[in-house]
Structure formats: structure tokens, C-alpha cells
Enzyme design. Structure first.
Site, PDB file in Angstrom:
ATOM      1  N   THR A 188      34.427  50.555  35.807  1.00 34.00           N
ATOM      2  CA  THR A 188      35.884  50.628  35.715  1.00 34.00           C
ATOM      3  C   THR A 188      36.345  51.571  34.605  1.00 34.00           C
ATOM      4  OG1 THR A 188      37.786  49.288  35.062  1.00 34.00           O
ATOM      5  CG2 THR A 188      35.668  48.520  34.307  1.00 34.00           C
ATOM      6  N   ASP A 189      37.580  52.067  34.732  1.00 35.46           N
ATOM      7  CA  ASP A 189      38.165  52.879  33.652  1.00 35.46           C
ATOM      8  C   ASP A 189      38.527  52.016  32.446  1.00 35.46           C
ATOM      9  OD1 ASP A 189      40.332  51.511  34.797  1.00 35.46           O
ATOM     10  OD2 ASP A 189      41.630  53.270  34.948  1.00 35.46           O
ATOM     11  N   TYR A 224      36.598  41.093  30.172  1.00 34.21           N
ATOM     12  CA  TYR A 224      36.143  41.780  31.406  1.00 34.21           C
ATOM     13  C   TYR A 224      35.647  43.185  31.071  1.00 34.21           C
ATOM     14  CZ  TYR A 224      36.629  44.753  35.545  1.00 34.21           C
ATOM     15  OH  TYR A 224      36.411  45.685  36.537  1.00 34.21           O
ATOM     16  N   LYS A 260      31.842  44.807  31.343  1.00 32.42           N
ATOM     17  CA  LYS A 260      31.509  45.972  32.167  1.00 32.42           C
ATOM     18  C   LYS A 260      30.924  47.079  31.289  1.00 32.42           C
ATOM     19  CE  LYS A 260      32.093  46.607  36.003  1.00 32.42           C
ATOM     20  NZ  LYS A 260      31.259  46.309  37.214  1.00 32.42           N
TER      21      LYS A 260
HETATM   22  P1  NAD Z   1      35.802  41.420  43.751  1.00 37.46           P
HETATM   23  O1  NAD Z   1      35.995  40.353  42.735  1.00 37.46           O
HETATM   24  O2  NAD Z   1      36.744  41.500  44.905  1.00 37.46           O
HETATM   25  O3  NAD Z   1      34.332  41.320  44.355  1.00 37.46           O
HETATM   26  C1  NAD Z   1      33.207  41.025  43.571  1.00 37.46           C
HETATM   27  C2  NAD Z   1      32.165  40.401  44.488  1.00 37.46           C
HETATM   28  O4  NAD Z   1      31.014  40.119  43.681  1.00 37.46           O
HETATM   29  C3  NAD Z   1      32.606  39.074  45.126  1.00 37.46           C
HETATM   30  O5  NAD Z   1      32.344  39.088  46.509  1.00 37.46           O
HETATM   31  C4  NAD Z   1      31.738  38.028  44.419  1.00 37.46           C
HETATM   32  O6  NAD Z   1      31.398  36.934  45.249  1.00 37.46           O
HETATM   33  C5  NAD Z   1      30.510  38.851  44.055  1.00 37.46           C
HETATM   34  N1  NAD Z   1      29.770  38.306  42.915  1.00 37.46           N
HETATM   35  C6  NAD Z   1      30.293  37.837  41.741  1.00 37.46           C
HETATM   36  N2  NAD Z   1      29.292  37.398  40.944  1.00 37.46           N
HETATM   37  C7  NAD Z   1      28.131  37.614  41.614  1.00 37.46           C
HETATM   38  C8  NAD Z   1      26.769  37.394  41.308  1.00 37.46           C
HETATM   39  N3  NAD Z   1      26.390  36.850  40.141  1.00 37.46           N
HETATM   40  N4  NAD Z   1      25.831  37.737  42.230  1.00 37.46           N
HETATM   41  C9  NAD Z   1      26.199  38.280  43.422  1.00 37.46           C
HETATM   42  N5  NAD Z   1      27.477  38.491  43.770  1.00 37.46           N
HETATM   43  C10 NAD Z   1      28.437  38.185  42.873  1.00 37.46           C
HETATM   44  O7  NAD Z   1      35.779  42.800  42.938  1.00 37.46           O
HETATM   45  P2  NAD Z   1      36.145  44.261  43.438  1.00 37.46           P
HETATM   46  O8  NAD Z   1      37.550  44.513  43.109  1.00 37.46           O
HETATM   47  O9  NAD Z   1      35.628  44.459  44.815  1.00 37.46           O
HETATM   48  O10 NAD Z   1      35.277  45.113  42.415  1.00 37.46           O
HETATM   49  C11 NAD Z   1      33.949  45.501  42.730  1.00 37.46           C
HETATM   50  C12 NAD Z   1      33.373  46.264  41.554  1.00 37.46           C
HETATM   51  O11 NAD Z   1      34.190  47.402  41.275  1.00 37.46           O
HETATM   52  C13 NAD Z   1      33.327  45.441  40.262  1.00 37.46           C
HETATM   53  O12 NAD Z   1      32.129  45.730  39.599  1.00 37.46           O
HETATM   54  C14 NAD Z   1      34.518  45.952  39.460  1.00 37.46           C
HETATM   55  O13 NAD Z   1      34.264  45.863  38.089  1.00 37.46           O
HETATM   56  C15 NAD Z   1      34.594  47.389  39.916  1.00 37.46           C
HETATM   57  N6  NAD Z   1      35.935  47.993  39.890  1.00 37.46           N
HETATM   58  C16 NAD Z   1      37.003  47.357  40.479  1.00 37.46           C
HETATM   59  C17 NAD Z   1      38.250  47.956  40.472  1.00 37.46           C
HETATM   60  C18 NAD Z   1      39.447  47.320  41.133  1.00 37.46           C
HETATM   61  O14 NAD Z   1      40.579  47.824  40.968  1.00 37.46           O
HETATM   62  N7  NAD Z   1      39.302  46.257  41.911  1.00 37.46           N
HETATM   63  C19 NAD Z   1      38.424  49.190  39.836  1.00 37.46           C
HETATM   64  C20 NAD Z   1      37.307  49.814  39.252  1.00 37.46           C
HETATM   65  C21 NAD Z   1      36.073  49.192  39.286  1.00 37.46           C
END
Ligand code: NAD
Ligand code: TYD
Length: 359
Positions: free
Chosen positions: A134-135, A160, A164
Site C-alpha cells: 500500500t501507499d 495497519y 504492511k
Molecule cells: P481484503 O481485506 O478485501 O482481502 C484480504 C483477504 O485476505 C481476505 O479474503 C481475507 O480472508 C484474507 N486473509 C486475511 N488474513 C489471512 C491469512 N492469515 N491467511 C490467508 N488469508 C488471509 O483486502 P484487499 O482490499 O483485497 O487488499 C488486498 C491487499 O492489497 C492487502 O495486502 C492490502 O494491504 C493491499 N492493498 C489494498 C488497497 C485497497 O485500497 N483495498 C490498496 C493498496 C494495497
């Protein structure tokens, strides 16, 4: 076709990635997901008869399970989406974030390294470990600061973001120390279909449709950069295919918006699509601020544009319209995610937030 181990693939971005990967025949997918309460397994129900897709419920921190999956399916890449991903939850319960985002990521890296070391020289050469980050690891910007670059020092502010950042550092160390062919992406706020309604955009859409108040933290002038989720997925695929190992790429939408503007835009679209007696913006309610709330994020994504030719396809107005239309046309999915555990979260997060001003 290559096989990819995707972790956290039932969540918002992972599921969009998997649906696209199967539709475009990018790869066969093994999806390892713990199924925390912030996801809906029905999102991927349409893949249940797809021979190129296999789901395993489990934890990335379970080293034995991960080792077993790697040996059994022999993937040419691991893409780590699995994380606890919500800042507000990290403020109320940071422990889960350290457990999955730091310790879980470590176990996944370690198992991937052991697997990679046993591959043939040719397979070792083409293997990739792509860590999706993430940013928010870069911290908060003032209105006049220039956007985050890949060499901006890390300064995470929330539990959080700190968790990360910890995993990013471990991934970097596994490249530097062991030569594991890693890649890291730092992306801005995503929006689009299948996002759990604890994040701003789906929360506002669904609250508005249900006639509930639209909570805006603080003065609503915090700024985020918003990227449509499939643009993010395309960037990830491109990076997996073409980039140099050990690299970090920022990904963003060139689309900075204040939270108040985002909410007003959603209200204006809903006024057109689902008119009621009153304007939806009358539901806007300013509530007490998030602790340690970062003021502004902005992403300089000139590196991925220059090196890989990537740029976002969707603009914010078209992306927001598509997103709202998606939530309107998927009432069953919405009903499934707004169940008991979701109500408990809403009570926990918003129950003690003081209303500062209602419009
Ligand atoms: P999300 O919370 O919708 O999905 C995360 C998934 O990970 C869920 O399905 C959850 O069940 C699974 N999970 C959690 N703990 C786990 C574990 N210990 N083992 C296996 N699975 C596990 O999140 P997202 O928004 O889809 O984000 C996905 C990734 O992208 C994350 O790493 C997040 O930091 C990164 N990210 C998200 C955004 C955003 O705006 N949503 C932006 C930049 C980066
Ligand atoms: P969020 O979607 O939680 O993403 P992040 O914290 O990772 O950026 O929040 C986006 C912005 O919206 C953030 O500045 C906090 C704000 N926000 C509200 O004003 N009200 C809300 O109810 C929520 C969930 C977020």
C-alpha cells in the site's frame, strides 16, 4: 499455462484479480484464503466448475500447509494479497495485523524460499514472489508535498500501515539476502466491485441506499488517491510478466480527491439513478475523527508508466458510476456481507463516534 499461488484471493482485490486471470486465461490459480469475516466466499462461486481454479481455506502463517501447496501445485509465482486490510480495525485490534501482515508474510516468504531453492535452475530464474502493498507505508503528506515516489522513506502512521511496512521490509530482505526473485507494489486506495462495505466508497453507497447517515471523519478534507480495482489488477499482471526482480513499483490513479468530494459525487450519482424525495447529501454527517488520521496520500506512478507503459484506463467519474451500478445490481451479495459479524463491526466502529455536524 502457468500456475500461480494467490493468497487472500477471496478478498476485494484478490477476487477481482482471479476473475480477470481466469477470464483472460492469464494463469491457473490456487487460492489460499483464511476467510476472515471481511470477505464473501460467494464472490468466486462462478469459478466452482473451472478446472483451472482451486480454493484452499487456510492461513498464510501455516508454514506446513503453504509448503505442501507449493510442492503439490508447483506454481511459477506467488502473489500475496492476504492481509488484514482495514485501518479502523487496526486501531481497535492491532494484534491481528501483526499476526497476519508481519508473521504470516514471513512464513509465506520462508516457505516460498525453501520451495524456490529446490527448483531447477530454469524454474528458479522465472519464479516470482509478488507482494501487494500500500501507499500508506509512506505516511502522510501536506497539501504542498510532492507525491510518494519509490524512494520516499517509509513513515507508516497506523498499525495497519506499520504492519504492511514490516512485510515490505521482509520481502526486500529476502531478495537482498537470499536472492528470492521478489517484487513489491505500493498502490493507492482501490474501489470497484466486491469491496467489503467497511471501506469508504461501498459503505457510503449502501448507507445512502438504506437511508442511513453518511459518516465523514473529521472535516472531510483528508485526501486519498483512488484507482479502479481492475486497473490495479492489470498493473500487477504486467509487473509479474515484465519487470526486473527486486523492484518496487508505485501504482496510483492520478486522482486525488477529498473524502467530502467522494461522498458528494456518490450522492449526486445516486440522485440520478435512484431518486428519492430528499437529496442523498442530506444524510452526510461529520463524526469524530479517526485516531492518527493521515491527511493526504498521493502517488507518483511515473516509474511503472515509463518502464512498463502502464497507466489507468478508468477515470474516477466512470469508475464510480460502474461501481455504484454494480452494488445496485448485486443485492444478494450485499445481503450476504451485511450479516451478523458486519453489524457487530458497525456498532464497534461507529457506536462511540460523536456526531459533530449533520447537514
Ligand atoms: P481484503 O481485506 O478485501 O482481502 C484480504 C483477504 O485476505 C481476505 O479474503 C481475507 O480472508 C484474507 N486473509 C486475511 N488474513 C489471512 C491469512 N492469515 N491467511 C490467508 N488469508 C488471509 O483486502 P484487499 O482490499 O483485497 O487488499 C488486498 C491487499 O492489497 C492487502 O495486502 C492490502 O494491504 C493491499 N492493498 C489494498 C488497497 C485497497 O485500497 N483495498 C490498496 C493498496 C494495497
Ligand atoms: P478507507 O476506505 O477506510 O481507506 P484508508 O483508510 O485505507 O484510506 O477510508 C478512506 C478515507 O475515508 C479515509 O480518509 C477515512 C475516511 N472515512 C470516513 O470519512 N468515513 C468512514 O466511515 C470511513 C470508513 C472512512
Amino acid at each position: 499455462m502457468q500456475t500461480v499461488l494467490v493468497t487472500g484471493g477471496v478478498g476485494f482485490i484478490g477476487s477481482n484479480f482471479i476473475l480477470k486471470a481466469r477470464k483472460e486465461q492469464w494463469a491457473n490459480i490456487i487460492n489460499l484464503d483464511k476467510l476472515t469475516c471481511a470477505c464473501n466466499p460467494q464472490t468466486l462461486a462462478k469459478l466452482q466448475d473451472d478446472a483451472g481454479y482451486h480454493f484452499v481455506q487456510g492461513d498464510i502463517g501455516n508454514a506446513e500447509l503453504v509448503r505442501d501447496l507449493l510442492e503439490r501445485y508447483q506454481p511459477s509465482a506467488v502473489i500475496n494479497f492476504a492481509a488484514e486490510s482495514h485501518v479502523d480495525r487496526s486501531i481497535l485490534n492491532p494484534q491481528d495485523f501483526i499476526q497476519t501482515n508481519v508473521l504470516g508474510a514471513f512464513q509465506l516468504l520462508e516457505a516460498s524460499k525453501q520451495y524456490w531453492e529446490r527448483l531447477s535452475a530454469q524454474q528458479r530464474e522465472s519464479f516470482r514472489f509478488l507482494h501487494v502493498s500500500t501507499d500508506e507505508v509512506y505516511g502522510s503528506l501536506s497539501p504542498t508535498d510532492s507525491a510518494f515516489r519509490e524512494d520516499t522513506p517509509y513513515a507508516p502512521n497506523s498499525p495497519y500501515a506499520a504492519s504492511k511496512a514490516g512485510s515490505d521490509h521482509l520481502v526486500r530482505a529476502y531478495f537482498h539476502t537470499y536472492g528470492l526473485p521478489t517484487l513489491i507494489t505500493n498502490c493507492s486506495n482501490n474501489y470497484g466491485p466486491y469491496q467489503f462495505p467497511e471501506k469508504l466508497i461501498p459503505l457510503i453507497i449502501l448507507n445512502a441506499l438504506q437511508g442511513r447517515s453518511l459518516p465523514i471523519y473529521g472535516d472531510g478534507q483528508n485526501i486519498r488517491d483512488w484507482l479502479y480495482v481492475t486497473d490495479h489488477c492489470e498493473a500487477l499482471y504486467l509487473i509479474l510478466q515484465s519487470s526486473r526482480i527486486g523492484e518496487t513499483y508505485n501504482i496510483g490513479g492520478n486522482n486525488e480527491q477529498t473524502n467530502l468530494t467522494v461522498v458528494e459525487k456518490i450522492c449526486a450519482i445516486l440522485d440520478e439513478l435512484v431518486p428519492t424525495n430528499d437529496r442523498y447529501s442530506s444524510l452526510i454527517t461529520f463524526v469524530s475523527d479517526r485516531l492518527g488520521h493521515d491527511r493526504r496520500y498521493a502517488v507518483d506512478c511515473s516509474k511503472i508508466n515509463r518502464e512498463l507503459g502502464w497507466q489507468p484506463n478508468e477515470n474516477f467519474d466512470s469508475g464510480l458510476l460502474k461501481t455504484i451500478q454494480w452494488y445496485l445490481s448485486h443485492p444478494i451479495w450485499v445481503q450476504q456481507v451485511q450479516s451478523g459479524a458486519y453489524q457487530t463491526w458497525i456498532q464497534q466502529n461507529y457506536g462511540d463516534k460523536v456526531t459533530v455536524l449533520s447537514r
